[in-house]
Design an enzyme around this catalytic site. Structure first.
Site, PDB file in Angstrom:
ATOM      1  N   LYS A   1       8.859 -41.055  24.914  1.00  0.00           N
ATOM      2  CA  LYS A   1      10.450 -40.567  25.099  1.00  0.00           C
ATOM      3  C   LYS A   1       9.290 -39.335  25.693  1.00  0.00           C
ATOM      4  O   LYS A   1       8.833 -38.510  24.968  1.00  0.00           O
ATOM      5  CB  LYS A   1      10.399 -40.196  24.001  1.00  0.00           C
ATOM      6  CG  LYS A   1      12.344 -39.875  24.427  1.00  0.00           C
ATOM      7  CD  LYS A   1      12.778 -39.280  23.813  1.00  0.00           C
ATOM      8  CE  LYS A   1      14.337 -38.656  23.523  1.00  0.00           C
ATOM      9  NZ  LYS A   1      15.180 -39.160  24.488  1.00  0.00           N
TER      10      LYS A   1
ATOM     11  N   LEU B   1      -0.972 -44.017  31.653  1.00  0.00           N
ATOM     12  CA  LEU B   1      -1.761 -43.328  30.415  1.00  0.00           C
ATOM     13  C   LEU B   1      -1.885 -44.472  29.334  1.00  0.00           C
ATOM     14  O   LEU B   1      -0.743 -43.946  29.118  1.00  0.00           O
ATOM     15  CB  LEU B   1      -1.962 -42.072  30.487  1.00  0.00           C
ATOM     16  CG  LEU B   1      -2.293 -41.407  32.084  1.00  0.00           C
ATOM     17  CD1 LEU B   1      -2.027 -40.185  32.355  1.00  0.00           C
ATOM     18  CD2 LEU B   1      -3.712 -41.941  32.705  1.00  0.00           C
TER      19      LEU B   1
ATOM     20  N   ASP C   1       4.131 -25.124  30.144  1.00  0.00           N
ATOM     21  CA  ASP C   1       3.968 -26.168  28.550  1.00  0.00           C
ATOM     22  C   ASP C   1       3.055 -26.980  28.183  1.00  0.00           C
ATOM     23  O   ASP C   1       2.473 -27.561  27.021  1.00  0.00           O
ATOM     24  CB  ASP C   1       5.342 -27.036  28.978  1.00  0.00           C
ATOM     25  CG  ASP C   1       6.480 -27.525  27.382  1.00  0.00           C
ATOM     26  OD1 ASP C   1       5.678 -26.424  26.199  1.00  0.00           O
ATOM     27  OD2 ASP C   1       6.772 -27.933  27.018  1.00  0.00           O
TER      28      ASP C   1
ATOM     29  N   ASN D   1       1.674 -32.565  25.894  1.00  0.00           N
ATOM     30  CA  ASN D   1       1.559 -32.923  27.396  1.00  0.00           C
ATOM     31  C   ASN D   1      -0.048 -33.055  27.741  1.00  0.00           C
ATOM     32  O   ASN D   1      -0.184 -33.025  29.397  1.00  0.00           O
ATOM     33  CB  ASN D   1       2.188 -31.859  27.254  1.00  0.00           C
ATOM     34  CG  ASN D   1       3.271 -31.260  27.319  1.00  0.00           C
ATOM     35  OD1 ASN D   1       4.423 -32.477  27.121  1.00  0.00           O
ATOM     36  ND2 ASN D   1       3.965 -30.409  28.070  1.00  0.00           N
TER      37      ASN D   1
END
EC number: 2.7.11.1
Length: 431
Positions: free
Chosen positions: A32, A102, A144, A149
């Site tokens: 998600k 990825l 962020d 991330n």
């Protein structure tokens, strides 16, 4: 129509007549990301594996500007250290965003089976720094940076992802002052809404270095709202424990409260911790294999429990937040921010769906607002600082938005403490 602004506003938008379901075969859900679900997929024309992020624009109507921002930034990037964007397709109200696949997981995933060694930490940090050096040279701020991330390919390549709150600086605008990011990784100047630049990413990188070493960022046991108050007030976090002096010094360099004293990404690439420890990215495949083995074992254990509700979390483009303490504050109308509203990410909202929403505190209208009106009036009369009063009021409303009912709890606790204090004779000296 919910999608009309996107039709005209997205770079890389493909022919609207093209049907993405014909062009791509959607496979299993792999995570998600910001705004939508991410699937593994196949480009039927080339047989290339891709990541497909699918967003229902009717459900995400409030986030359309953020979606446009993410795609705009990605479409402008051309770097081996940033997730590649291949294009977007619109089918009915569904936006298909096609990105590089990825399959190695996120850096946060790789922490799940156990701690990383300093060679692995240095290698990941070096690749993040290369990505930041590229972004900052393009006058972009990620805003962020965190382990969730940072994504890896199956061969160990490391790339920055999830650009939903990235910012663009121009020649005339060398600093920003918007309140976005994830609380635990946020630089003090971002929280205070002071002007900031790419050095805010360097602070977040320092927190990410602690996260890679210890498995979580500083203050992860606290409520995010409390952390927002602590970061500007407290001394910078340090890396405590049995770690090398160069790693501790790397963290210390990143976490300077004065942004101008923080090194640039280019300078940090020459830091002795990176130079001495970082290896080729292929070295990280051992970590990826470890995570895959661990995940397979977890899946086997979970399948033996009928009520298991674990979702597959193999990462692809877009990043994923898997901790209760990870959510991203996204940029909204500054007027709303001044009034203390806070926009949580999709994940945090989904987590809260099943929790009965507590009503907002009654004391806001009966005690807090009248009290602050009176304080402002008195402050004006004696030439005091109205800004600090408004800042305190805004902080209370911000906390209330994130945790409805907290103000009533706070007032009740204050009353109890005052009563105990007066009963114990604490106020005797006042008489």
């Amino acid at each position: 129509m919910a999608h009309s602004p996107v039709q005209s506003g997205l770079p890389g938008m493909q022919n609207l007549k093209a049907d993405p379901e014909e062009l791509f075969t959607k496979l299993e859900k792999i995570g998600k990301g910001s705004f939508g679900e991410v699937f593994k997929g196949i480009d039927n024309r080339t047989q290339k594996v891709v990541a497909i992020k699918i967003i229902d624009l009717e459900e995400a109507e409030d986030e359309i500007e953020d979606i446009q921002q993410e795609i705009t930034v990605l479409s402008q990037c051309d770097s081996p250290y940033v997730t590649k964007y291949y294009g977007s397709y619109l089918k009915d109200t569904k936006l298909w965003i096609i990105m590089e696949y990825l399959g190695g997981g996120s850096a946060l995933d790789l922490l799940e089976p156990g701690p990383l060694d300093e060679i692995q930490i240095a290698t990941i940090l070096r690749e993040i720094l290369k990505g930041l050096d590229y972004l900052h040279s393009e006058k972009k701020i990620h805003r962020d940076i965190k382990a969730a991330n940072v994504l890896l390919s199956e061969h160990g390549e490391v790339k920055l992802a999830d650009f939903g709150v990235a910012g663009q600086l121009t020649d005339t605008q060398i600093k920003r002052n918007t309140f976005v990011g994830t609380p635990f990784w946020m630089a003090p100047e971002v929280i205070k809404q002071s002007a900031y630049d790419s050095k805010a990413d360097i602070w977040s990188l320092g927190i990410t270095a602690i996260e890679l070493a210890k498995g979580e960022p500083p203050h992860s046991e606290l409520h995010p709202m409390k952390v927002l108050f602590l970061i500007p007030k407290n001394n910078p976090p340090t890396l405590e424990g049995n770690y090398s002096k160069p790693l501790k010094e790397f963290v210390e360099a990143c976490l300077n409260k004065e942004p101008s004293f923080r090194p640039t990404a280019k300078e940090l690439l020459k830091h002795k911790f990176i130079i001495r420890n970082a290896k080729k990215t292929s070295y990280l495949t051992e970590l990826i294999d470890r995570y895959k083995r661990w995940k397979a074992e977890q899946s086997h254990e979970d399948s033996s429990s009928e009520d298991s509700d674990v979702e597959t979390d193999g990462q692809a483009s877009g990043g994923s937040d898997s901790g209760d303490w990870i959510f991203t504050i996204r940029e909204k109308d500054p007027k709303n921010l001044e009034n203390g509203t806070l926009q949580l990410s999709d994940l945090e909202r989904n987590k809260m769906k099943d929790i009965p929403k507590r009503p907002f505190s009654q004391c806001l209208s009966t005690i807090i607002s009248p009290l602050f009106a009176e304080l402002k009036e008195k402050s004006q009369a004696c030439g005091g600082n109205l800004g600090s009063i408004e800042e305190l009021r805004g902080a209370i409303y911000l906390a209330e938005e994130a945790c409805p009912g907290i103000s009533d709890t706070m007032v009740a606790q204050l009353v109890q403490r005052l009563q105990r204090y007066s009963l114990s004779g604490g106020g005797a000296s006042a008489h």
